[in-house]
Structures are given as C-alpha cells and as structure tokens.
Design a protein around this motif. Structure first.
Motif, PDB file in Angstrom:
ATOM      1  N   LEU A 674      86.426  -7.180 -45.827  1.00 36.38           N
ATOM      2  CA  LEU A 674      87.676  -7.722 -45.265  1.00 36.38           C
ATOM      3  C   LEU A 674      88.022  -7.031 -43.954  1.00 36.38           C
ATOM      4  O   LEU A 674      88.472  -7.676 -43.000  1.00 36.38           O
ATOM      5  N   LEU A 675      87.796  -5.733 -43.888  1.00 36.96           N
ATOM      6  CA  LEU A 675      88.073  -4.998 -42.645  1.00 36.96           C
ATOM      7  C   LEU A 675      87.153  -5.477 -41.530  1.00 36.96           C
ATOM      8  O   LEU A 675      87.572  -5.634 -40.379  1.00 36.96           O
ATOM      9  N   ASP A 676      85.881  -5.752 -41.900  1.00 35.24           N
ATOM     10  CA  ASP A 676      84.929  -6.261 -40.898  1.00 35.24           C
ATOM     11  C   ASP A 676      85.352  -7.632 -40.378  1.00 35.24           C
ATOM     12  O   ASP A 676      85.064  -7.998 -39.241  1.00 35.24           O
ATOM     13  N   LEU A 677      86.003  -8.381 -41.265  1.00 33.04           N
ATOM     14  CA  LEU A 677      86.447  -9.724 -40.851  1.00 33.04           C
ATOM     15  C   LEU A 677      87.727  -9.665 -40.027  1.00 33.04           C
ATOM     16  O   LEU A 677      88.258 -10.691 -39.613  1.00 33.04           O
ATOM     17  N   GLY A 678      88.268  -8.480 -39.869  1.00 32.59           N
ATOM     18  CA  GLY A 678      89.437  -8.321 -39.019  1.00 32.59           C
ATOM     19  C   GLY A 678      90.747  -8.179 -39.765  1.00 32.59           C
ATOM     20  O   GLY A 678      91.824  -8.233 -39.152  1.00 32.59           O
ATOM     21  N   ALA A 679      90.683  -8.030 -41.088  1.00 36.65           N
ATOM     22  CA  ALA A 679      91.928  -7.861 -41.847  1.00 36.65           C
ATOM     23  C   ALA A 679      92.564  -6.525 -41.494  1.00 36.65           C
ATOM     24  O   ALA A 679      91.867  -5.574 -41.109  1.00 36.65           O
ATOM     25  N   SER A 680      93.872  -6.460 -41.655  1.00 37.92           N
ATOM     26  CA  SER A 680      94.584  -5.242 -41.292  1.00 37.92           C
ATOM     27  C   SER A 680      94.356  -4.157 -42.350  1.00 37.92           C
ATOM     28  O   SER A 680      94.475  -4.402 -43.557  1.00 37.92           O
ATOM     29  N   GLY A 681      94.029  -2.971 -41.868  1.00 39.40           N
ATOM     30  CA  GLY A 681      93.814  -1.856 -42.776  1.00 39.40           C
ATOM     31  C   GLY A 681      95.075  -1.497 -43.547  1.00 39.40           C
ATOM     32  O   GLY A 681      95.010  -0.921 -44.632  1.00 39.40           O
ATOM     33  N   LYS A 682      96.206  -1.888 -42.980  1.00 35.70           N
ATOM     34  CA  LYS A 682      97.481  -1.601 -43.626  1.00 35.70           C
ATOM     35  C   LYS A 682      97.583  -2.341 -44.966  1.00 35.70           C
ATOM     36  O   LYS A 682      98.121  -1.842 -45.941  1.00 35.70           O
ATOM     37  N   TRP A 683      97.073  -3.585 -44.964  1.00 39.55           N
ATOM     38  CA  TRP A 683      97.162  -4.402 -46.177  1.00 39.55           C
ATOM     39  C   TRP A 683      95.978  -4.186 -47.099  1.00 39.55           C
ATOM     40  O   TRP A 683      96.134  -4.178 -48.314  1.00 39.55           O
ATOM     41  N   VAL A 684      94.814  -4.051 -46.493  1.00 39.81           N
ATOM     42  CA  VAL A 684      93.597  -3.965 -47.316  1.00 39.81           C
ATOM     43  C   VAL A 684      93.400  -2.549 -47.857  1.00 39.81           C
ATOM     44  O   VAL A 684      92.961  -2.361 -48.993  1.00 39.81           O
ATOM     45  N   GLY A 685      93.742  -1.563 -47.057  1.00 36.33           N
ATOM     46  CA  GLY A 685      93.524  -0.177 -47.466  1.00 36.33           C
ATOM     47  C   GLY A 685      92.136   0.305 -47.082  1.00 36.33           C
ATOM     48  O   GLY A 685      91.254  -0.498 -46.772  1.00 36.33           O
ATOM     49  N   GLU A 686      91.952   1.603 -47.110  1.00 31.89           N
ATOM     50  CA  GLU A 686      90.652   2.173 -46.742  1.00 31.89           C
ATOM     51  C   GLU A 686      89.726   2.198 -47.952  1.00 31.89           C
ATOM     52  O   GLU A 686      90.148   2.541 -49.059  1.00 31.89           O
ATOM     53  N   PRO A 687      88.454   1.832 -47.777  1.00 34.64           N
ATOM     54  CA  PRO A 687      87.520   1.886 -48.910  1.00 34.64           C
ATOM     55  C   PRO A 687      87.350   3.322 -49.422  1.00 34.64           C
ATOM     56  O   PRO A 687      87.233   4.249 -48.624  1.00 34.64           O
ATOM     57  N   ASP A 688      87.361   3.461 -50.724  1.00 34.75           N
ATOM     58  CA  ASP A 688      87.191   4.778 -51.329  1.00 34.75           C
ATOM     59  C   ASP A 688      85.709   4.946 -51.675  1.00 34.75           C
ATOM     60  O   ASP A 688      85.266   4.608 -52.772  1.00 34.75           O
ATOM     61  N   TRP A 689      84.953   5.486 -50.725  1.00 35.40           N
ATOM     62  CA  TRP A 689      83.494   5.552 -50.906  1.00 35.40           C
ATOM     63  C   TRP A 689      83.074   6.585 -51.934  1.00 35.40           C
ATOM     64  O   TRP A 689      81.909   6.628 -52.324  1.00 35.40           O
ATOM     65  N   ILE A 690      84.032   7.399 -52.359  1.00 34.11           N
ATOM     66  CA  ILE A 690      83.662   8.408 -53.352  1.00 34.11           C
ATOM     67  C   ILE A 690      83.197   7.725 -54.645  1.00 34.11           C
ATOM     68  O   ILE A 690      82.367   8.255 -55.384  1.00 34.11           O
ATOM     69  N   ALA A 691      83.730   6.509 -54.875  1.00 35.68           N
ATOM     70  CA  ALA A 691      83.296   5.761 -56.067  1.00 35.68           C
ATOM     71  C   ALA A 691      81.834   5.370 -55.964  1.00 35.68           C
ATOM     72  O   ALA A 691      81.175   5.074 -56.952  1.00 35.68           O
ATOM     73  N   SER A 692      81.299   5.347 -54.733  1.00 36.40           N
ATOM     74  CA  SER A 692      79.922   4.922 -54.538  1.00 36.40           C
ATOM     75  C   SER A 692      78.928   6.070 -54.538  1.00 36.40           C
ATOM     76  O   SER A 692      77.730   5.851 -54.397  1.00 36.40           O
ATOM     77  N   CYS A 693      79.423   7.267 -54.600  1.00 34.49           N
ATOM     78  CA  CYS A 693      78.453   8.368 -54.570  1.00 34.49           C
ATOM     79  C   CYS A 693      78.629   9.361 -55.690  1.00 34.49           C
ATOM     80  O   CYS A 693      77.682   9.910 -56.188  1.00 34.49           O
ATOM     81  N   CYS A 694      79.871   9.599 -56.106  1.00 28.82           N
ATOM     82  CA  CYS A 694      80.067  10.749 -56.996  1.00 28.82           C
ATOM     83  C   CYS A 694      80.916  10.390 -58.202  1.00 28.82           C
ATOM     84  O   CYS A 694      81.694  11.218 -58.691  1.00 28.82           O
ATOM     85  N   ALA A 695      80.809   9.139 -58.634  1.00 26.92           N
ATOM     86  CA  ALA A 695      81.665   8.732 -59.756  1.00 26.92           C
ATOM     87  C   ALA A 695      81.284   9.504 -61.015  1.00 26.92           C
ATOM     88  O   ALA A 695      80.111   9.721 -61.288  1.00 26.92           O
ATOM     89  N   GLN A 696      82.315   9.891 -61.739  1.00 22.20           N
ATOM     90  CA  GLN A 696      82.096  10.616 -62.989  1.00 22.20           C
ATOM     91  C   GLN A 696      81.693   9.619 -64.078  1.00 22.20           C
ATOM     92  O   GLN A 696      82.338   8.598 -64.256  1.00 22.20           O
ATOM     93  N   ILE A 697      80.622   9.929 -64.783  1.00 24.31           N
ATOM     94  CA  ILE A 697      80.213   9.049 -65.886  1.00 24.31           C
ATOM     95  C   ILE A 697      81.058   9.397 -67.104  1.00 24.31           C
ATOM     96  O   ILE A 697      81.141  10.557 -67.489  1.00 24.31           O
ATOM     97  N   PRO A 698      81.734   8.405 -67.707  1.00 23.62           N
ATOM     98  CA  PRO A 698      82.626   8.730 -68.835  1.00 23.62           C
ATOM     99  C   PRO A 698      81.869   9.337 -70.017  1.00 23.62           C
ATOM    100  O   PRO A 698      80.703   9.001 -70.257  1.00 23.62           O
ATOM    101  N   ASP A 699      82.561  10.220 -70.748  1.00 21.28           N
ATOM    102  CA  ASP A 699      81.936  10.929 -71.870  1.00 21.28           C
ATOM    103  C   ASP A 699      81.465   9.987 -72.976  1.00 21.28           C
ATOM    104  O   ASP A 699      80.513  10.272 -73.682  1.00 21.28           O
ATOM    105  N   TRP A 700      82.179   8.873 -73.116  1.00 21.13           N
ATOM    106  CA  TRP A 700      81.876   7.994 -74.249  1.00 21.13           C
ATOM    107  C   TRP A 700      80.644   7.122 -74.006  1.00 21.13           C
ATOM    108  O   TRP A 700      80.158   6.472 -74.925  1.00 21.13           O
ATOM    109  N   LEU A 701      80.147   7.124 -72.763  1.00 24.06           N
ATOM    110  CA  LEU A 701      79.112   6.143 -72.425  1.00 24.06           C
ATOM    111  C   LEU A 701      77.810   6.375 -73.191  1.00 24.06           C
ATOM    112  O   LEU A 701      77.246   5.454 -73.787  1.00 24.06           O
ATOM    113  N   LYS A 702      77.319   7.618 -73.179  1.00 23.07           N
ATOM    114  CA  LYS A 702      76.040   7.875 -73.860  1.00 23.07           C
ATOM    115  C   LYS A 702      76.142   7.623 -75.369  1.00 23.07           C
ATOM    116  O   LYS A 702      75.260   6.957 -75.934  1.00 23.07           O
ATOM    117  N   PRO A 703      77.198   8.133 -76.050  1.00 25.56           N
ATOM    118  CA  PRO A 703      77.309   7.787 -77.467  1.00 25.56           C
ATOM    119  C   PRO A 703      77.346   6.276 -77.707  1.00 25.56           C
ATOM    120  O   PRO A 703      76.706   5.781 -78.639  1.00 25.56           O
TER     121      PRO A 703
END
Lengths: 755, 217
Positions: A674-703
């Motif tokens: 959306l930002l690339d298409l010219g949408a305002s950062g005020k409305w769209v917000g900044e992408p949180d790239w931390i979700a793309s690199c360092c997301a915590q895997i929930p404890d319940w997933l392996k069980p």
C-alpha cells in the motif's frame, strides 16, 4: 497500593488453557443434564470452586506458604469434588457427547466385559477409600511434596490425583444417578468415619510435629516473616476443620436416610416403576447401552439428523448461493493477479513481497487447517475457475479427455515435478518465480479446459487439486445426498447431467450423487447442489472411516481396488508431506552439501527430492507385488489409503508451522504494498518487519504438532488393522511417524522470514 | 456397634470382594461408571493445567531491614531457560514495593555470563519479582541477586551446579508417547467390537483382499 493489596486485587488470572477444558465440560453438562435445579446448581458451584482454586492467587501463593497450599487442596478435595459429584455429572456429560462418539466409539468400549470388570474394581468402596487415603498420605510425604512444589509437572499430577481420588471417594457417598453403591448406608457411614479418623490422625501429625516437615516452606515462610511452625499448624487446622465440616454432615445425611428407610432420592427401579417404564436391559449391545442414557419419562430416541453446513444460518446461505461462490472465486482471482503484479515488479526479497508470503505462508496454512477442520474449501473457492470458465465459454469444448488423461498417472507425474521444482528453484523465496508459477497455472487451466469437456484440469492436471482431494479423505465433511430415498425416486439425475432450464451445470468430475463414496475426486464446487431439483444434496458433517477402507465401486472413480494409478498418487501425496517438510531442516542442507562436493547443487537437490519421493513409493508398490495369494492391486490401494492420515498430519504440521510462526508477515507486506502504491503512512502505518525475521514460535506449537502426528499414527494403524494388511504397512506407518517426529523436533527454516 | 452389626459389615465386605473376583455374578451401574471416567478425564485435564509459580527456594538472606528469598524453576538448574523469582520483605513482613532487583549469573572465576532485571510484571505472583534467563554453560555457577531501595539494600549469592540440558526429544517425550494411551484405548475398543461381532457371527474387520475382488460383477 501495597503489594499485599495488589495480590488480592489481582486475584484471578484466567488462563485460556484452563478455561477451555472447563468450558468443554460445562458445555457437555449443559447439553446432557436432566437433573433437578438443585443438583445442577451444585455442579456449577463445584466448577466455580475449581476455578477459584486453580486460577486465583491461591495457586501462586501456595508456593510460598503451606497453609495456602493446603487450603487449595482442601478446596479441591472437600469442596469442589463433593459439589461436582452432587451434580450427577457423569451421565450428564456422557449424554452431552455427540452421538457418534457415544455410540460408535465409547459404546462398544464400555459394553465390553473386561471394561465392566475394570470399572467394578475401580468403583468398589474399598478401592475408592484406599485411593483417597493413599493420595492424601502419599502426596504429603516430604519427598513427594517437595517434588510437587519444585516441578510444575509433578505439581499438576498431584492436583490430578487429589481431585481424581476425591471424586471417586464422594461418588460412593452421594451415588450420582444412575449409579448405585453396593454398600448400605450404614456401611457407608463407617466408610466416611474411617476417612475422618485418618484425616484427623494426619492433621495431628502435621500440627504436633514440632519441626517444619517441608523444608522449602520453612525457608519461604521465614522469608515472608511467618513462623514456619505456625504456618504448618495453620495448614493442619484448615485441613482438619474443613474435613470435619464436610465429612460429618455427609455422615449425618446418610444416617438420616438410613433411618427413614430410603435414600435421599428414589432408586432407579422405584422411579421406573413409578413412571411405568420398563428398565432398560443394557446387556452388551453398545447401541442399546448408548441408548440407555435417555432421560426418564421422555419419548424414545429419534435418530438425529446429520449437520448440514449448507443449512447453517448465514454461512450456509453463502455457500448455497452460486453467485456468492462465484464472487469469492473472482475475488481470489483478483488477489492472484495482485500477487503476480507484485511478484514481477515488487521487491525481490520474498518476505517483503506479496507473492513471497501470501501463497506460501498464509494460503497453504489456512487451507491445510480448513481441510482438517471443515473440508476442501480451497478447491471450492479456487480462482482457476475463472480461466476455466472463460475457456469453456469461448470454445465450447465437447470432446472428452483422452483415456491417458483420465487416469492419475499424468497427475502423479505433475505432482512429482511440482515437488521437485519447488525445492530446486526455491519458489517460496522467489516472488518472481512465484508470479510465473501463477501465470503458468492460469494458462494451463485455460488451455486444458478449452480443449476438453468436464473438469479435466482439476481431475487430471492440477497438482494442488490432487493434494486437496486426497487429503479431504480425512475431512469431517462430505458433499452427499441427504436422503437416499429421494435419490432412488429421482429420474432426471440432474446432479450429474446438469439442469439446462436452470442454467446449472452437472458434475464435471462425473460424480453421481447416490453412488458417491468419500471425497476422492470431489472439488466441493457444489454445482450438484444447484442442480438437484429436490434440494437433496448437502455438505454433511459425517465421520465415515469407510471412506478410507472401501475399495469397491465409486462413482467417478470406478473400482478403486483396481486403480494402481490412484494408489500411487495417494502414496506420493503421503510421502511428499515428509519429503517436503524434511527439506527445510538443517540436516537436509548438510546432506546436500556433502553430496554436492563442489558440483552444481541445483540439479542435485532436484535429484535428491526425486529419489526420496520415488524410492519409498516404488518400494511399497513392489512389496504389495510380493504377495503370493490375493490381489496385489487391491492390497496396494488399501495400504495407500491407510497411510493418508499420516500424510495429512504431516502436511498440516508443516503448513500450520509456517502459518503460526510467520502469520504477521502478511500485514507487513500488505502495508508495504500500500505504501508503494502511494498510500499515506499515517493511515497505513509502518510495516513491522520484526515479524518477518525474529518471530517467537509459540510454546504450544511443537506439542500440538506431535499430538497431530500421534492422532495420524493411531488412525493409520487402526485402518491397517481393519483392512487386514500385512506387517509392511504397520512398519510403513510407524516409520513415517518416526520421520515426522524427527522433522518436527528439528530447528526449522521459517518461510516468510527475512534472510 | 454391636457384634451383629460388625458381622453384618464383614459379610458385606466379603460379598463385595467376591463380586470383584467374580464379575459375572452381578452387573451394577456400568453407564454411571463409564460416565464417571469421562468426567474424571475432563476434570483432570482442567486440573493438570494448573500453573506453578515461583519454584524452589535456592536461598534466603537476612538483610538490614528485611529479608531476601531467591527461588528458581525448574530445579535442579540446567542449561536453557530458567525462571528466577525474588521475594523481598521488610522487617514487618510486608513485601517491599519500590525495590530494584538485579539477577546475575557468573562463573567461578568471576566472569559475567548473564544479567537481568527481575520485575513484578514477569511474575504470576505480584509479591515476587521474576526474570527468565538463559543458562548457557553447564558448570558450577554463582547466582547473585542484588536489591536496592531507599530502605533495603543487599545481595544474596548461591553457588550451584548447572547441569547439561537434556536432549530436545526428552522434553517432548510425553507428547510423543501420548500415542501409546491413544492406541491402547482404540485397541480396547477394537477388541470389544471384535468380541461382540464374534458373538453375532460377524467380523468387525474387512474381508481379505481376494474375496472382495471375486465379488466384482
């Protein structure tokens, strides 16, 4: 505010993992309870006490002060347990279970002679008394108590023992309907008094010990400014006082009942006699046993209608509406177009691109979970319907698909090619390649369905369709006739021929509704629902294991027992799950590095995947040929069907892992687009790239992943046993399970993450 | 209780034991017993979810103006995440509020391995301040807690061995072995079905492969 005040104010912490099972029990009780208001109130009060004992600061403070911990145990043993038993919960919860679990699964199990022997021993007054006393004394020995407070797992086990032992103990006293104790009321008074005496002795030992019995509490009580001896005396006092407060009135209640010459409530026989109803002869018939849970004075049980998803209030109407389904397909086609545009012209980093995340992380994960929980929704709303419909509208093809395209050999080969190419060219990390894959897919669908009539592309070409259709064999739903008698009286057969007057097509996959078995080759397009003039086709929730055992004639498929191509496809989908998942473990890359030794690893990786797919499949095909007696083709098909639950478990584990660990990347890439298409950062917000690199895997997933594999293995072994297959298939199922566990426990390379 | 009553009770006991030994003699309350099992399993699930907090006491220290208690979970300490909880109370027995709590893990030669600030937000129990730390070295370690407030100041040190972590699969062993009770229940059910089918002159399983093929029209 002082911390002590804060501790009280912050007194309850609702843990969803505690609430969920409580809600399930409450729901079952609510569904099945037929007892009086007083009895039901007791049950709800018991649940509330259980919640207070386990979800409040009592649990947290119990680690610091012995008397608080003892108060928690007293709540479980002397308050929650008798209240729950007074609510007559057993039969209510049993009656609240879905009918198929009650009748098909639990019925035969409970009617078995040895099961009855087991229950009789467990519910004998001597046993229940001994269990109660043993748990009280056993868990209060210093070593066991210390173990429980130092290790959460043992602490949980301690609570389980206390509540379980107490429920058994009070079961004898209150005789929840319809169970009757073997002992008279007089004997049960002695039973209660004996328990009271041992409770008093135990409390006396604790109170007059002189020294602190539990070393850990001595330290924490001192740390809190308490005298450890006083803490211990208070704990003993609480246990003794509450014990007396509950046991003695219960004994008096029994005594009054004995003096009156009748129980607190009429016996089952007297009640039946009063209502002039015959006593059920339970015998050993499971259905009769399950039927015995009818409430007194109600009409005979009517067979419940199966749940039809198309009859649900809002969702059902959406699924039934042809235009709503078409709208969904077109919406997804537009989404696919956006993915192509972003893939071709957007950033080349996979986790930053729509094409690098949405299809591989979100779409795959959501459809896999839906397959397991609902059914083949992916094919139902498939965007490929758009180019297929366009091809048919432009060229009006009347030619049937050639014979070589009708079987599953081509589809199997394309599936293998797809899995090999996926690993070779790392589609998941290349938005550009993903875009071209989507374009090729659309083009192929257009060409194939422009040339041939029916749904040739879905049946014979689409590798994702094959995967969906195979795995939908374990789905809980099936598109099927609601009433067999309506189909028997039908002469138009619109479900397969279509209805030109209404403009509805027939089934493109030649599935004739009355003879349709299982979901094999069904894309859930629901065209048959539109066509049926009697509205007799539903999307029914059904639990038919026979779908995975029946190899006789199936509409659209033919004699499954003779379809080696189908068996090979089933095996490829199953084994593909493990190969595909194994290829994201570090060991896989180490193995490739060792193999490559400086040569081009691209082709080597493809060859390795090919070998891992083809060799086990060929081995299983060959083993079925080794049979000296019997039809090897039928054995192969039966065997391949039995392994489908294992394959489904692994696919859902794999795709569910990506979805759970990287679902937030979806939001980030949409924001970026959306930002690339010219949408305002005020409305769209900044992408949180931390979700793309360092997301915590929930404890319940392996069980959760391991439990899914457990269920898959049990289902596969059950099918192997039921299908009378040889040891090879047992070994194959267990081998796949071992491989799955190994894969799940490896550190995974997460899709959708930044390099 | 007179002799007759005692005799009556003993006879009842003997009869009950006899009925256990000879289960076919009388059938009582099967549905109730079965239902009890379902309830018990469900409730035990509830209870098994109860969370522990704090852990085991590693040490207690009397400070000037109060006391300091260090707890850890799981104990014995092993490589991997460990939760350290600290309880600080003043001489009146009231938990100290505005205390900064620092937890340090050092080696025997004094090199600092890890440090963390324990907070009440990280604890289930608001009386405790907790910090989750990753222990990386399997050797004798010194765990030091430093508290600092206007009224209370001091430190507590304990020296404990940190054991190597168990292999990952042992951590998940209960989940892997869950397959055994599940298979057991399904197996029991199958045996029950097979037995009742035999009595009815049928088989609960599919016929062997050749018979099905020969049935083809």
């Amino acid at each position: 505010m002082s911390l002590q005040t804060l501790a009280v104010a912050d007194w309850i912490k609702l843990d969803p993992w505690l609430l969920l099972p409580m809600v399930v029990v409450a729901w079952l009780y609510h569904r099945g309870a037929r007892s009086g208001r007083g009895s039901r109130s007791c049950f709800w009060l018991g649940l509330l006490v259980l919640l207070i004992a386990l979800s409040t600061q009592i649990d947290a403070m119990g680690h610091l002060l012995l008397w608080v911990h003892m108060a928690q145990h007293v709540l479980l043993v002397f308050v929650a347990a008798p209240l729950l038993v007074l609510g007559a919960p057993g039969m209510a919860c049993f009656r609240g279970l879905p009918a198929f679990i009650r009748k098909d699964f639990l019925g035969p199990l409970l009617a078995d002679r040895w099961a009855r022997v087991g229950w009789r021993i467990l519910l004998h007054p001597v046993t229940t008394w001994l269990v109660f006393v043993a748990t009280t004394w056993g868990w209060h020995t210093p070593a066991a108590y210390q173990l429980a407070i130092s290790d959460p797992l043992w602490h949980r086990l301690e609570h389980v023992c206390f509540l379980g032992g107490a429920v058994l103990f009070w079961w004898q006293v209150f005789e929840p309907w319809p169970w009757k104790s073997r002992w008279t009321k007089g004997a049960r008074i002695a039973y209660l008094l004996a328990a009271d005496i041992q409770n008093t002795v135990f409390c006396a030992i604790l109170a007059f010990a002189g020294t602190s019995i539990y070393g850990s509490y001595a330290a924490t009580a001192w740390g809190l400014g308490w005298d450890p001896a006083r803490d211990q005396r208070l704990a003993a006092g609480i246990m003794w006082f509450v014990g007396q407060l509950v046991i003695l009135p219960a004994a008096v209640w029994l005594l009054l009942g004995a003096l009156k010459g009748r129980a607190g409530k009429p016996s089952l026989a007297a009640e039946r006699e009063r209502q002039s109803l015959p006593l059920p002869q339970l015998g050993s018939d499971p259905r009769r046993l399950a039927g015995a849970v009818q409430p007194l004075g109600t009409q005979p049980h009517r067979a419940a209608r199966p749940l039809d998803l198309l009859r649900l209030p809002v969702l059902g109407a959406c699924f039934r509406s042809r235009s709503a389904r078409l709208t969904l397909r077109w919406l997804l086609a537009i989404c696919a177009l956006l993915l192509v545009i972003d893939g071709l012209w957007g950033p080349e980093v996979g986790p930053e691109n729509l094409a690098g995340t949405i299809p591989w992380t979100h779409w795959r994960g959501i459809t896999a979970v839906l397959l397991l929980l609902v059914g083949n929704v992916a094919c139902m709303v498939c965007p490929m319907m758009a180019p297929r419909a366009l091809g048919k509208w432009l060229f009006q093809p009347a030619r049937a698909a050639p014979r070589w395209l009708k079987g599953k050999w081509v589809a199997g080969a394309i599936l293998v090619a797809w899995l090999v190419a996926y690993e070779m060219f790392d589609f998941w990390s290349s938005p550009w390649a993903t875009a071209w894959v989507i374009i090729t897919y659309f083009a192929l669908a257009f060409v194939i369905d422009s040339l041939f009539s029916g749904a040739t592309f879905c049946r014979a070409v689409c590798p994702i369709g094959q995967y969906q259709m195979v795995l939908s064999l374990v789905s809980p739903t099936q598109v099927m006739a609601r009433e067999a008698s309506v189909c028997a009286a039908c002469s138009t057969h619109d479900c397969i021929r279509g209805n030109p007057a209404r403009g509805t097509p027939g089934c493109g996959l030649d599935l004739f509704m009355p003879q349709k078995i299982g979901n094999l080759d069904c894309t859930n397009c629901l065209d048959c629902v539109d066509s049926c003039p009697s509205g007799n086709v539903g999307w029914i929730v059904t639990s038919r294991a026979s779908n995975l055992m029946d190899v006789s004639l199936r509409s659209g498929v033919g004699f499954l027992a003779q379809r080696i191509d189908m068996a090979v496809l089933l095996l490829l989908v199953t084994i593909g799950a493990f190969v595909n998942a194994a290829a994201m473990t570090p060991q896989w890359f180490e193995f490739l590095g060792w193999l490559a030794q400086g040569t081009a690893s691209l082709w080597l990786e493809g060859a390795a995947v090919l070998v891992m797919l083809v060799v086990p499949t060929a081995a299983l095909v060959m083993t079925s040929k080794l049979r000296r007696v019997g039809d090897s083709r039928q054995v192969l098909v039966r065997g391949a069907l039995t392994l489908v639950p294992m394959g489904a478990a692994m696919w859902v584990d794999h795709f569910g892992f990506h979805l759970t660990s990287a679902w937030k990347t979806g939001l980030a890439v949409v924001q970026r687009a959306l930002l690339d298409l010219g949408a305002s950062g005020k409305w769209v917000g900044e992408p949180d790239w931390i979700a793309s690199c360092c997301a915590q895997i929930p404890d319940w997933l392996k069980p959760a992943e391991l439990v899914l594999l457990d269920v898959g293995l049990v289902a596969s072994l059950w099918l192997v046993w039921r299908s009378r297959l040889s040891a090879i298939w047992w070994i194959a199922a267990i081998g796949l399970f071992a491989a799955g566990v190994w894969i799940v426990l490896q550190p995974m390379e997460m899709r959708g993450n930044l390099p | 209780m007179n002799n007759r009553a005692i005799m009556h009770l003993m006879i009842r006991w003997a009869r009950s034991l006899w009925s256990i030994m000879c289960p076919g003699a009388r059938r009582v309350g099967t549905p109730g017993a079965a239902a009890l099992a379902i309830l018990a399993v469900s409730l035990m699930w509830c209870v098994a979810e109860a969370r522990a907090d704090g852990g085991s006491v590693l040490g207690v220290q009397q400070l000037e103006g109060g006391r300091l208690t260090l707890l850890a979970s799981p104990v014995p300490l092993s490589v991997g995440p460990v939760e350290f909880s600290v309880l600080v109370v003043d001489d009146d027995g009231a938990a100290a509020e505005d205390v900064a709590v620092l937890v340090e893990v050092t080696s025997q030669d004094g090199s600092l391995w890890d440090t963390a600030i324990a907070t009440r937000g990280d604890s289930q129990n608001p009386l405790l301040a907790s910090a989750i730390m990753e222990l990386r070295h399997a050797e004798l370690s010194i765990i030091t807690v430093r508290v600092d407030s206007p009224r209370l100041k001091g430190a507590l040190s304990v020296t404990l061995p940190v054991q190597p972590s168990a292999p990952l699969w042992t951590q998940y062993l209960p989940w892997i072995l869950l397959v055994l009770p599940m298979a057991f229940i399904v197996g029991c059910r199958e045996i029950a079905v097979a037995r009742s089918s035999r009595r009815a002159g049928q088989s609960g399983r599919l016929p062997r492969a050749p018979s099905l093929v020969s049935a083809r029209p």
